[in-house]
Design a protein around this motif. Structure first.
Motif, PDB file in Angstrom:
ATOM      1  N   THR A  81       7.247  -0.046  -2.785  1.00 45.48           N
ATOM      2  CA  THR A  81       6.289  -0.138  -1.816  1.00 45.48           C
ATOM      3  C   THR A  81       5.088  -0.997  -2.670  1.00 45.48           C
ATOM      4  O   THR A  81       5.923  -1.060  -4.557  1.00 45.48           O
ATOM      5  CB  THR A  81       5.678   1.264  -2.170  1.00 45.48           C
ATOM      6  OG1 THR A  81       4.334   0.863  -0.609  1.00 45.48           O
ATOM      7  CG2 THR A  81       4.813   1.539  -2.939  1.00 45.48           C
ATOM      8  N   THR A 126       0.560  -0.340   0.871  1.00 47.11           N
ATOM      9  CA  THR A 126       0.453  -0.370   2.530  1.00 47.11           C
ATOM     10  C   THR A 126       1.631  -1.221   3.214  1.00 47.11           C
ATOM     11  O   THR A 126       2.048  -1.268   4.544  1.00 47.11           O
ATOM     12  CB  THR A 126      -0.773  -0.932   2.350  1.00 47.11           C
ATOM     13  OG1 THR A 126      -0.360  -2.547   1.649  1.00 47.11           O
ATOM     14  CG2 THR A 126      -2.197  -0.660   2.267  1.00 47.11           C
ATOM     15  N   THR A 127       2.540  -1.336   2.329  1.00 47.48           N
ATOM     16  CA  THR A 127       3.767  -2.044   2.928  1.00 47.48           C
ATOM     17  C   THR A 127       4.944  -1.586   1.814  1.00 47.48           C
ATOM     18  O   THR A 127       5.129  -1.231   0.625  1.00 47.48           O
ATOM     19  CB  THR A 127       3.485  -3.649   2.152  1.00 47.48           C
ATOM     20  OG1 THR A 127       2.606  -3.881   2.893  1.00 47.48           O
ATOM     21  CG2 THR A 127       5.313  -3.806   2.950  1.00 47.48           C
ATOM     22  N   TYR A 129       9.331  -1.635   1.612  1.00 48.11           N
ATOM     23  CA  TYR A 129      10.576  -1.845   1.084  1.00 48.11           C
ATOM     24  C   TYR A 129      11.756  -0.687   1.229  1.00 48.11           C
ATOM     25  O   TYR A 129      11.663  -0.316   0.382  1.00 48.11           O
ATOM     26  CB  TYR A 129      10.829  -3.470   0.585  1.00 48.11           C
ATOM     27  CG  TYR A 129      12.050  -4.314   0.102  1.00 48.11           C
ATOM     28  CD1 TYR A 129      12.497  -5.580   1.163  1.00 48.11           C
ATOM     29  CD2 TYR A 129      12.896  -3.784  -0.656  1.00 48.11           C
ATOM     30  CE1 TYR A 129      13.266  -6.075   0.842  1.00 48.11           C
ATOM     31  CE2 TYR A 129      14.528  -4.258  -0.663  1.00 48.11           C
ATOM     32  CZ  TYR A 129      14.488  -5.495   0.103  1.00 48.11           C
ATOM     33  OH  TYR A 129      15.734  -6.543   0.208  1.00 48.11           O
ATOM     34  N   TYR A 158       3.379  -9.460  -0.891  1.00 50.21           N
ATOM     35  CA  TYR A 158       3.219  -8.224  -0.808  1.00 50.21           C
ATOM     36  C   TYR A 158       3.164  -7.936  -2.136  1.00 50.21           C
ATOM     37  O   TYR A 158       2.796  -6.011  -2.444  1.00 50.21           O
ATOM     38  CB  TYR A 158       3.630  -7.650   0.297  1.00 50.21           C
ATOM     39  CG  TYR A 158       3.656  -8.014   1.474  1.00 50.21           C
ATOM     40  CD1 TYR A 158       2.717  -8.398   2.357  1.00 50.21           C
ATOM     41  CD2 TYR A 158       4.849  -8.586   2.202  1.00 50.21           C
ATOM     42  CE1 TYR A 158       2.433  -8.858   4.044  1.00 50.21           C
ATOM     43  CE2 TYR A 158       4.422  -9.366   3.256  1.00 50.21           C
ATOM     44  CZ  TYR A 158       3.233  -9.600   4.109  1.00 50.21           C
ATOM     45  OH  TYR A 158       3.400  -9.889   5.630  1.00 50.21           O
ATOM     46  N   ARG A 217       7.002   4.853  10.618  1.00 52.60           N
ATOM     47  CA  ARG A 217       6.459   4.407   9.085  1.00 52.60           C
ATOM     48  C   ARG A 217       5.816   6.368   8.680  1.00 52.60           C
ATOM     49  O   ARG A 217       6.168   6.898   7.569  1.00 52.60           O
ATOM     50  CB  ARG A 217       5.283   4.230   9.345  1.00 52.60           C
ATOM     51  CG  ARG A 217       4.496   3.748   7.936  1.00 52.60           C
ATOM     52  CD  ARG A 217       4.995   3.331   6.258  1.00 52.60           C
ATOM     53  NE  ARG A 217       4.306   3.743   5.741  1.00 52.60           N
ATOM     54  CZ  ARG A 217       3.560   2.804   5.001  1.00 52.60           C
ATOM     55  NH1 ARG A 217       3.728   1.363   4.831  1.00 52.60           N
ATOM     56  NH2 ARG A 217       3.402   3.542   3.348  1.00 52.60           N
TER      57      ARG A 217
END
Length: 96
Positions: free
Chosen positions: A7, A12-13, A15, A43, A72
């Motif tokens: 992250t 927020t993102t 992988y 990101y 998510r």
């Protein structure tokens, strides 16, 4: 073989990846930080928050694909169960 989730600092993102050498792969992600041509670089994703070890590449790739298909919310629950504080995992000191 390892399946792992990274992250960014704001979480927020996510992988999800697979590798046969987690230490090497984390180094590769950290050196690519800020590289706009790469998803993880764009990101700022280089914080390990989850990983699991699987016996072979076939199973690892299948697990990676399974996790990528999750919502998510489900990924967040998996990470929280494994690493409740979402603190970046240092493989040298992790006692998980």
């Amino acid at each position: 073989m390892h399946v792992y989730i990274l992250t960014n600092p704001t979480q927020t993102t996510l992988y999800i990846g697979v590798t046969n050498d987690l230490t090497r792969r984390l180094y590769e992600h950290s050196t690519g930080r800020g590289d706009a041509e790469k998803f993880t670089g764009r990101y700022q994703i280089d914080l390990l928050v989850y990983f699991e070890t699987l016996p072979d590449a076939t199973q690892a790739i299948a697990r990676e694909n399974q996790l990528k298909g999750w919502t998510r919310r489900k990924k967040d629950a998996l990470i929280t169960a494994f690493n409740p504080t979402w603190k970046a995992i240092d493989l040298d000191t992790w006692e998980g």
